[in-house]
Scaffold this active site. Sequence first.
Site, PDB file in Angstrom:
ATOM      1  N   HIS A   1      48.681  37.563  41.077  1.00 40.78           N
ATOM      2  CA  HIS A   1      49.737  37.376  39.947  1.00 40.78           C
ATOM      3  C   HIS A   1      48.649  37.364  38.362  1.00 40.78           C
ATOM      4  CE1 HIS A   1      47.820  33.261  39.431  1.00 40.78           C
ATOM      5  NE2 HIS A   1      48.811  32.958  38.562  1.00 40.78           N
ATOM      6  N   GLY A   2      47.380  37.538  38.947  1.00 40.71           N
ATOM      7  CA  GLY A   2      46.292  37.432  37.738  1.00 40.71           C
ATOM      8  C   GLY A   2      44.881  37.107  38.621  1.00 40.71           C
TER       9      GLY A   2
ATOM     10  N   SER B   1      42.130  37.761  32.515  1.00 40.27           N
ATOM     11  CA  SER B   1      41.877  36.598  31.789  1.00 40.27           C
ATOM     12  C   SER B   1      41.876  37.239  30.261  1.00 40.27           C
ATOM     13  CB  SER B   1      40.745  35.888  32.100  1.00 40.27           C
ATOM     14  OG  SER B   1      39.522  36.774  32.124  1.00 40.27           O
TER      15      SER B   1
END
Length: 478
Positions: free
Chosen positions: A397-398, A374
């Site tokens: 993916h994150g 983030s």
Amino acid sequence: MTEFIRDHGSNHKEVRLPHGQLHVFANDEVFSALDHKVYQMADNNLRIPRNVYMSYTPDAHVGIGTCIGTTAVWDLKDGFVSPSIVGSDIGCGMRVHLTPLRKEDIQDKQLRREIIEAIERYVPTNERASSQYKDIRLEDVVTEGLYGLPKRYVPDAYTPKKTRSFTHVEHAKFSFNTDYLDEIPDKMWARAWGQLGTLGGGNHFIEIQSVIIQEENRHIAEKWGLFDGQVVVMIHSGSRAWGGMLGPRYTRDFKKAMELWGVGTPDPNLVYAPINTEQGQRYLNLMYSALNYAVTNRHMIAYGVREGLKDVFGSEFEMPVLYDLMHNYALKEPHRNRGMLVHRKGTTRALPPGHPLNSPAYKETGHPALIPGSMGTSSYIMVGKKEGEKNFYSICHGAGRVRSRRATKETVTVDQFSQSLKVGTEDEILVNQRTLASILDECPQAYKDVDQIIDSVVGANLASVVAQCRPMAVVKGV
């Protein structure tokens, strides 16, 4: 609704739901925090007939029709395709470029501010801004991918044996039946043509980062051209209006067909069709056009970043691509000795060394798997492991959202966001937006702890960390 079948160990749990089995890859802390809605959504997805496999990565969170963080697989012979399990931003993905710079070269805050301003001269960040590349034919882009670009936009095009732009990407071009393009309305062509090379809003970004190599994979990092303290450029964007308009258009088509067939699920946003129907084939072929647009869009964003950095560091400055990959798509892949359609909605393919689907440049090592954090937290460059076969080689993916945009604005203050970015210190993470309030919904507090997500993936033996990338400057779209 849920009943444990088995804890496989290594952050892998298998859950029985009323309509099938769900595999979850998460450590205990992440797993215990999963909302009950994600299981309801999984059960809805498992109502689609003849599902071969379905899983969540640790960044899983509620989406439209399907959770972000989903891998869902059907056999190509008798299976189904679902636009809901691809996602609205078809081909959304990541890209990383290498630079010769070191962290200390851009430690000065004024220089980093100059870098941000230089990038913004070449990469439109306003949602209403228009492409600067009016000489690029959109038809060439959506049919030929990167090969559809004029040579002047491919920095290494004049050295064929060193054309990393085409070789160091997950896919440079997707082939498909271009007759389906005749169905695309003129206004869609016009809008998408005007957005090529633009960033987009939401969680899309360009980030200037510094690299910390993980000792256990230093040999891989060196082969990839990474070194401690190196400055890299990470880009997150997708297919913009081209993919964004395909989703709603063909969701309506699927709904009409489902009503005709007398099938459905409790969630009206979850649509599907047999792969071999006209609806399925139309969607898949046009999805490939969006994947071509997406990889080309990220390439052109990177081209703009390169031009901006040349303004700052001189005309000889170069930034070769490390890798480009997607995390919203459905790909035809060989698994278990037969063809499968693997949907990944917010999951990243991470192939191990030696896997035949690796691009030749990464056959020996496995390819870089690019995982953004983030804003204000580290991102990661990983490499897949052979054990990842159990999850069809999918990883996160994150970080994955933990709060909605509205809830974030109601619970997180600008001061808290400011502290996360170390505002006022020498290590401040500079942001292009004039006020943090305008991008408060993208603050780190809106997301899960990315370190816990990475720990989950590593602990599940799906992939290992090659490098940690700490942000120094961020360009966000609005």
